[in-house]
Design an enzyme around this catalytic site. Structure first.
Site, PDB file in Angstrom:
ATOM      1  N   LYS A  41      46.449  37.476  39.167  1.00 14.83           N
ATOM      2  CA  LYS A  41      46.647  38.013  40.150  1.00 14.83           C
ATOM      3  C   LYS A  41      47.673  37.668  40.512  1.00 14.83           C
ATOM      4  O   LYS A  41      48.906  39.025  41.335  1.00 14.83           O
ATOM      5  CB  LYS A  41      45.181  37.199  40.987  1.00 14.83           C
ATOM      6  CG  LYS A  41      43.797  37.570  41.048  1.00 14.83           C
ATOM      7  CD  LYS A  41      43.013  37.799  42.285  1.00 14.83           C
ATOM      8  CE  LYS A  41      41.546  37.648  41.331  1.00 14.83           C
ATOM      9  NZ  LYS A  41      40.749  37.443  43.079  1.00 14.83           N
TER      10      LYS A  41
ATOM     11  N   ASP B 135      40.669  41.735  48.382  1.00 19.23           N
ATOM     12  CA  ASP B 135      39.432  41.065  48.255  1.00 19.23           C
ATOM     13  C   ASP B 135      39.101  40.907  49.943  1.00 19.23           C
ATOM     14  O   ASP B 135      38.034  40.686  50.523  1.00 19.23           O
ATOM     15  CB  ASP B 135      40.123  39.433  48.283  1.00 19.23           C
ATOM     16  CG  ASP B 135      40.045  39.646  46.322  1.00 19.23           C
ATOM     17  OD1 ASP B 135      39.363  40.268  45.913  1.00 19.23           O
ATOM     18  OD2 ASP B 135      41.079  38.911  46.139  1.00 19.23           O
TER      19      ASP B 135
ATOM     20  N   TYR C 175      28.902  32.934  46.657  1.00 20.91           N
ATOM     21  CA  TYR C 175      26.868  33.750  45.749  1.00 20.91           C
ATOM     22  C   TYR C 175      26.242  33.166  45.130  1.00 20.91           C
ATOM     23  O   TYR C 175      25.651  33.445  44.916  1.00 20.91           O
ATOM     24  CB  TYR C 175      27.742  35.129  46.058  1.00 20.91           C
ATOM     25  CG  TYR C 175      28.830  35.245  45.155  1.00 20.91           C
ATOM     26  CD1 TYR C 175      29.799  35.725  44.837  1.00 20.91           C
ATOM     27  CD2 TYR C 175      27.935  36.304  44.074  1.00 20.91           C
ATOM     28  CE1 TYR C 175      30.948  35.698  43.431  1.00 20.91           C
ATOM     29  CE2 TYR C 175      28.295  36.428  42.456  1.00 20.91           C
ATOM     30  CZ  TYR C 175      30.177  36.064  42.142  1.00 20.91           C
ATOM     31  OH  TYR C 175      31.133  36.447  41.528  1.00 20.91           O
TER      32      TYR C 175
END
Ligand code: ATR
Length: 286
Positions: free
Chosen positions: A75, A111, A227
């Site tokens: 990233k 994001d 998650y």
């Protein structure tokens, strides 16, 4: 025989190292099918040393991609190598979405938008109190802090085991952000309307240290960017105290929306069916 669908196939990718755990192909594949778009979205494993060359093939068009996502560990490099990184990813120093336009490589980071869209969808009004506590100061917390500040939160307390990392983020993102040591957690939670876990605590069902949620404002919301599992130990503790909780899966689903729209030209929708599809995949073998 000539297949016109094939010649007009729009190609996108997700590049990471490793990449086999990525659920992005499942998400984009679902939308391509639902919207009947002649496109593909494929995972590509790109080793760190090969990333520069990968970007070069994207820029010169030889890879044939319209754009794609980049994930860990690429990233930061993606933001640095893009021709046209937007303000969001310049400030974050990280990009997750790339696309070709007018012969140049554009970059943004979705994001933060994924984070706020998830809360907007699952708990409207989550942003009404203006004070937030963010646990963690790693890569994942940056987009959350930026998004909360841009949403208008007046006080964002970043609480981290290593105070220096929280201070770095306060210096980067401005005066609404306050770096706090772990020992200050209870104190800064007093009256806050939002609590966000951005650490890996609770991942894969691990137990987390006990957190006393009592000081939060009545009606506060607790959310987690972890998650797997959906109900993390931190969320369970908060729910036990009677606070509303929002799991992190929707952040993954919503961050994918802008990229899909850039590459394939149609804005997809996060549906309960898509959520179910990803949950079923999480339950299966990896
Ligand atoms: P990411 O990019 O996923 O955010 P990271 O940069 O390694 O990953 O950051 C992980 C975050 O979780 C950090 O805030 C880390 O705290 P430190 O900065 O003190 O390392 C936090 N973290 C990880 N394990 C933790 C633990 N057992 N207790 C408290 N914080 C933890």
């Amino acid at each position: 025989m000539h297949d016109s669908r094939e010649t007009s196939l729009t190609k996108a990718f997700v590049a990471g190292y490793p990449i086999k755990h990525s659920r992005s192909p499942l998400i984009h594949g679902y939308w391509l099918k639902r919207l009947d778009i002649a496109g593909s979205y494929q995972p590509i494993e790109v080793a760190p040393l090969d990333f520069y060359d990968f970007i070069a093939t994207l820029k010169d068009g030889s890879a044939g991609f319209q754009g794609g996502n980049v994930t860990i560990p690429h990233k930061e490099k993606a933001a640095a190598l893009a021709d046209r990184p937007d303000e969001l990813c310049l400030e974050l120093g990280a990009a997750n979405t790339l696309w070709r336009q007018d012969g140049q490589l554009f970059a943004t980071n979705t994001d933060g938008a994924g984070f706020t869209s998830n809360l907007d969808e699952r708990h409207p009004g989550w942003d009404s109190n203006g004070t937030a506590v963010v646990l963690g100061a790693g890569g994942a917390s940056r987009a959350v802090i930026q998004a909360l500040r841009d949403r208008g939160f007046k006080d964002i307390h970043v609480v981290n085991r290593t105070l220096a990392r929280a201070q770095e983020l306060a210096d980067r993102f401005g005066s609404a952000i306050h770096a706090q040591p772990i020992g200050a957690l209870s104190e800064v939670m007093k009256g806050a309307g939002l609590f966000v876990n951005t650490t890996s605590l609770g991942m894969d069902g691990e137990a987390s240290p006990l957190i006393d949620f009592e000081p939060l404002a009545a009606g506060a919301v607790v959310t987690d960017i972890v998650y797997v599992p959906l109900m993390t130990d931190i969320l369970r503790q908060a729910a036990y105290r009677g606070f509303a909780t929002v799991d992190g899966l929707g952040m993954l689903l919503h961050q994918a929306v802008p990229g899909f729209e850039k590459w394939f030209g149609a804005r997809p929708v996060v549906t309960p069916q898509l959520r179910e599809l990803v949950i079923r995949d999480m339950d299966g073998p990896r």
